[in-house]
Design a protein around this motif. Structure first.
Motif, mmCIF file in Angstrom:
data_model
loop_
_atom_site.group_PDB
_atom_site.id
_atom_site.type_symbol
_atom_site.label_atom_id
_atom_site.label_comp_id
_atom_site.label_asym_id
_atom_site.label_seq_id
_atom_site.Cartn_x
_atom_site.Cartn_y
_atom_site.Cartn_z
ATOM 1 N N PRO A 132 0.829 -1.228 -0.148
ATOM 2 C CA PRO A 132 -0.098 0.146 -0.052
ATOM 3 C C PRO A 132 0.993 1.256 0.223
ATOM 4 O O PRO A 132 2.006 1.271 0.578
ATOM 5 C CB PRO A 132 -0.905 0.001 1.120
ATOM 6 C CG PRO A 132 -0.591 -1.379 1.778
ATOM 7 C CD PRO A 132 0.738 -2.043 0.998
ATOM 8 N N LYS A 172 -3.287 1.856 -3.924
ATOM 9 C CA LYS A 172 -3.315 3.373 -3.427
ATOM 10 C C LYS A 172 -4.415 3.082 -2.217
ATOM 11 O O LYS A 172 -5.681 2.730 -2.123
ATOM 12 C CB LYS A 172 -3.814 4.185 -4.651
ATOM 13 C CG LYS A 172 -2.999 4.355 -5.640
ATOM 14 C CD LYS A 172 -3.547 5.428 -6.803
ATOM 15 C CE LYS A 172 -2.474 5.245 -7.826
ATOM 16 N NZ LYS A 172 -2.987 6.181 -8.682
ATOM 17 N N ALA A 173 -3.859 3.951 -1.120
ATOM 18 C CA ALA A 173 -4.734 4.176 -0.030
ATOM 19 C C ALA A 173 -5.069 5.644 -0.043
ATOM 20 O O ALA A 173 -4.097 6.495 -0.590
ATOM 21 C CB ALA A 173 -3.921 4.123 1.327
ATOM 22 N N THR A 174 -6.244 5.971 -0.164
ATOM 23 C CA THR A 174 -6.974 7.415 -0.475
ATOM 24 C C THR A 174 -7.875 7.783 0.560
ATOM 25 O O THR A 174 -8.424 6.881 1.152
ATOM 26 C CB THR A 174 -7.251 6.958 -1.960
ATOM 27 O OG1 THR A 174 -8.487 6.343 -2.069
ATOM 28 C CG2 THR A 174 -6.434 6.736 -3.093
ATOM 29 N N ASN A 214 -11.001 5.377 -0.132
ATOM 30 C CA ASN A 214 -11.199 4.114 0.509
ATOM 31 C C ASN A 214 -10.879 4.251 1.994
ATOM 32 O O ASN A 214 -10.470 3.321 2.603
ATOM 33 C CB ASN A 214 -10.217 3.071 -0.283
ATOM 34 C CG ASN A 214 -8.791 3.161 -0.486
ATOM 35 O OD1 ASN A 214 -8.165 4.134 0.523
ATOM 36 N ND2 ASN A 214 -8.302 2.862 -1.460
ATOM 37 N N SER A 255 -1.897 -2.652 10.273
ATOM 38 C CA SER A 255 -3.189 -2.087 10.888
ATOM 39 C C SER A 255 -3.007 -2.451 12.086
ATOM 40 O O SER A 255 -2.785 -3.501 12.896
ATOM 41 C CB SER A 255 -4.218 -3.050 10.283
ATOM 42 O OG SER A 255 -5.607 -2.743 11.076
ATOM 43 N N THR A 267 -1.183 6.388 8.715
ATOM 44 C CA THR A 267 -2.331 6.909 8.641
ATOM 45 C C THR A 267 -3.191 6.615 9.853
ATOM 46 O O THR A 267 -4.350 7.056 9.840
ATOM 47 C CB THR A 267 -2.987 6.365 7.384
ATOM 48 O OG1 THR A 267 -3.538 4.939 7.453
ATOM 49 C CG2 THR A 267 -2.446 6.545 6.199
ATOM 50 N N TYR A 269 -8.187 -1.758 9.988
ATOM 51 C CA TYR A 269 -8.947 -2.744 9.115
ATOM 52 C C TYR A 269 -10.063 -3.314 10.078
ATOM 53 O O TYR A 269 -9.595 -3.691 11.328
ATOM 54 C CB TYR A 269 -8.130 -3.828 8.486
ATOM 55 C CG TYR A 269 -7.611 -3.355 7.474
ATOM 56 C CD1 TYR A 269 -8.332 -3.064 6.093
ATOM 57 C CD2 TYR A 269 -6.319 -3.213 7.076
ATOM 58 C CE1 TYR A 269 -7.946 -2.712 4.772
ATOM 59 C CE2 TYR A 269 -5.585 -2.960 5.860
ATOM 60 C CZ TYR A 269 -6.230 -2.712 4.810
ATOM 61 O OH TYR A 269 -5.757 -2.270 3.788
ATOM 62 N N ASN A 276 -2.537 1.454 11.008
ATOM 63 C CA ASN A 276 -1.485 1.631 9.894
ATOM 64 C C ASN A 276 -0.588 2.984 10.589
ATOM 65 O O ASN A 276 -0.966 4.072 11.236
ATOM 66 C CB ASN A 276 -2.101 2.059 8.825
ATOM 67 C CG ASN A 276 -1.096 2.477 7.697
ATOM 68 O OD1 ASN A 276 -0.465 3.494 7.525
ATOM 69 N ND2 ASN A 276 -1.020 1.226 6.814
ATOM 70 N N PHE A 311 -8.073 5.246 3.297
ATOM 71 C CA PHE A 311 -6.711 4.783 3.745
ATOM 72 C C PHE A 311 -6.719 3.335 3.926
ATOM 73 O O PHE A 311 -5.770 2.880 4.483
ATOM 74 C CB PHE A 311 -5.868 5.630 4.552
ATOM 75 C CG PHE A 311 -5.438 6.890 3.705
ATOM 76 C CD1 PHE A 311 -4.527 7.082 2.973
ATOM 77 C CD2 PHE A 311 -6.357 7.932 3.673
ATOM 78 C CE1 PHE A 311 -4.251 8.270 2.270
ATOM 79 C CE2 PHE A 311 -6.275 9.309 3.003
ATOM 80 C CZ PHE A 311 -4.882 9.372 2.209
ATOM 81 N N LEU A 312 -7.714 2.607 3.374
ATOM 82 C CA LEU A 312 -7.745 0.951 3.954
ATOM 83 C C LEU A 312 -8.134 0.424 2.396
ATOM 84 O O LEU A 312 -9.145 -0.141 2.219
ATOM 85 C CB LEU A 312 -8.834 0.856 4.940
ATOM 86 C CG LEU A 312 -8.655 1.486 6.384
ATOM 87 C CD1 LEU A 312 -9.636 1.264 7.004
ATOM 88 C CD2 LEU A 312 -7.273 0.880 6.877
ATOM 89 N N PRO A 313 -6.911 0.321 1.533
ATOM 90 C CA PRO A 313 -7.414 -0.398 0.341
ATOM 91 C C PRO A 313 -7.689 -1.855 0.516
ATOM 92 O O PRO A 313 -7.129 -2.433 1.457
ATOM 93 C CB PRO A 313 -5.887 -0.245 -0.542
ATOM 94 C CG PRO A 313 -4.917 0.025 0.532
ATOM 95 C CD PRO A 313 -5.738 0.773 1.861
#
Ligand SMILES: *Cc1c(COP(=O)(O)O)cnc(C)c1O
Length: 394
Positions: free
Chosen positions: A126, A148-150, A153, A172, A177, A181, A174, A155-157
């Motif tokens: 990630p 991508k963590a965005t 999402n 996690s 960020t 999860y 993370n 920041f949980l792809p």
């Protein structure tokens, strides 16, 4: 003689040196201004008293012929592995003692585990992320795919069946960020790994910060994970062991690839290249898992988490999008409109003397975001948030 040319492909990280340079320049130009550091990426509270007692008494053991310990088992002392086994049992995870490996910390094991995997594997990492995952794979020349963590999402792809990979890194809660999860989301990764014969490397260094009962503190709380995951834990953030060094890694015997039990490969790797964690440190670590040690170490975590809450509550009030802060010492926020990560860094430093970490330093997807940490004092955290407020309320 030929060098490992993969090392030449490593990217220099100027993140923390650039921050130090900028802060020093600011200090020189503004000697009277106060600076509050919310960029600290290390624990600040000392070891718990009961841990210190364990360390001291084990040191004395080493000074007496009757209690002296020489080389120990490379995988760790039974007294500590048993404590870790019981700790997992309380999470509802049943492990055998020889599925647990004591180490000098999660970073070493996260890097060393790659010894048991061919360089001919594709790795999914990630972004943004703890830089160790990328660099250790670049050193071996593995193919890396970034997922991508965005903001979209959280920041949980989640896995994409169209993307094929062999090794997956998940962290996690993370770093950077603070996102965590839930069981359903981790379940999707486990399902993906099982159906693609992939292996998940699960970094659980911040599990002790999870307060919400329904969130998983171990990937093995997900059904089937014992067939596809290795878990890395550390006492660094759990018990302030960043300078004392102790962690543990779980390699379940049910994890089999190409008809080989990965546990036996890791055992062979460790007994060949590692001579175990110091007896003294393991005696200190043992105390972390006693009722008193648990109480004392969780007290420090509660202190950090209160700071995280102060930050998160302020951001929520100001309507600033962020993750983390609830089950993690990290808060990951969106920069003020129009600012990129470094511009926001300069803006906070120059206008209110608060230092954080630009998100872009953790990977491209971190651009436009910023990390604050809970490792300063409560007083300083409150002061920084009061100052932060002034930037948004005018
Ligand atoms: C701090 C940290 C670790 C722990 O490293 P140690 O070597 O045990 O000190 C592992 N992973 C992440 C993401 C971390 O932030």
């Amino acid at each position: 003689m030929k060098i490992n040319r993969n090392y030449l492909n490593l990217q220099d990280s100027y993140l923390f040196s650039t921050i130090a340079k900028k802060v020093n320049a600011f200090r020189a130009a503004n000697p009277d201004r106060e600076i509050i550091r919310l960029g600290i990426g290390d624990v600040t509270k000392p070891l718990a008293p009961v841990v210190v007692k364990g360390l001291v008494s084990a040191s004395e053991d080493q000074g007496r012929a009757e209690t002296f310990h020489g080389y120990g088992a490379e995988q760790g002392c039974d007294f500590l592995k048993e404590k870790v086994r019981l700790y997992y049992l309380e999470k509802g995870v049943e492990l055998e003692s020889d599925e647990i490996f004591i180490s000098d910390g999660a970073k070493s094991d996260l890097g060393n585990i790659l010894d048991i995997f061919s360089a001919d594997n594709t790795v999914l990492i990630p972004s943004p992320v703890y830089p160790v995952y990328v660099d250790t794979n670049v050193m071996d020349g593995r193919r890396i795919i970034h997922v991508k963590a965005t903001e979209e999402n959280g920041f949980l792809p989640l896995p994409d069946q169209k993307i094929k990979c062999d090794i997956i890194y998940l962290c996690s809660p993370n770093n950077p960020t603070g996102a965590v999860y839930d069981k359903a989301q981790l379940g999707k990764w486990v399902e993906y790994a099982l159906s693609n014969d992939a292996v998940i490397l699960f970094d659980s260094a911040y599990e002790a910060f999870i307060g919400e009962k329904e969130l998983p503190t171990s990937i093995y709380q997900i059904k089937g994970a014992e067939k596809c995951a290795i878990e890395f834990c550390s006492l660094s953030k759990t018990a302030g062991f960043t300078g004392t060094r102790c962690g543990y890694t779980v390699v379940p015997k049910a994890l089999v690839r190409e008809n080989v039990v990965l546990n036996s490969l890791w055992l062979r790797r460790q007994t060949t290249k590692f001579n175990g964690v110091s007896y003294v440190v393991q005696r200190g670590a043992e105390q972390v898992f006693t009722p008193e040690g648990y109480r004392q170490t969780r007290e420090a975590i509660a202190y950090y988490k209160e700071n995280a809450k102060i930050i998160s509550d302020t951001l929520t009030e100001l309507g600033i999008w962020h993750t983390g802060g609830k089950n993690s010492p990290y808060i990951w926020l969106k920069c003020k409109d129009g600012y990129d990560s470094w511009q926001f860094f300069d803006y906070l430093l120059e206008s209110i003397g608060v230092v954080g970490t630009p998100g872009v330093g953790f990977g491209e997807e971190g651009e436009g975001f910023f990390r604050l940490t809970a490792f300063n004092t409560k007083e300083n955290t409150q002061k920084a948030m009061a100052l932060f407020r002034t930037l948004y309320e005018k």
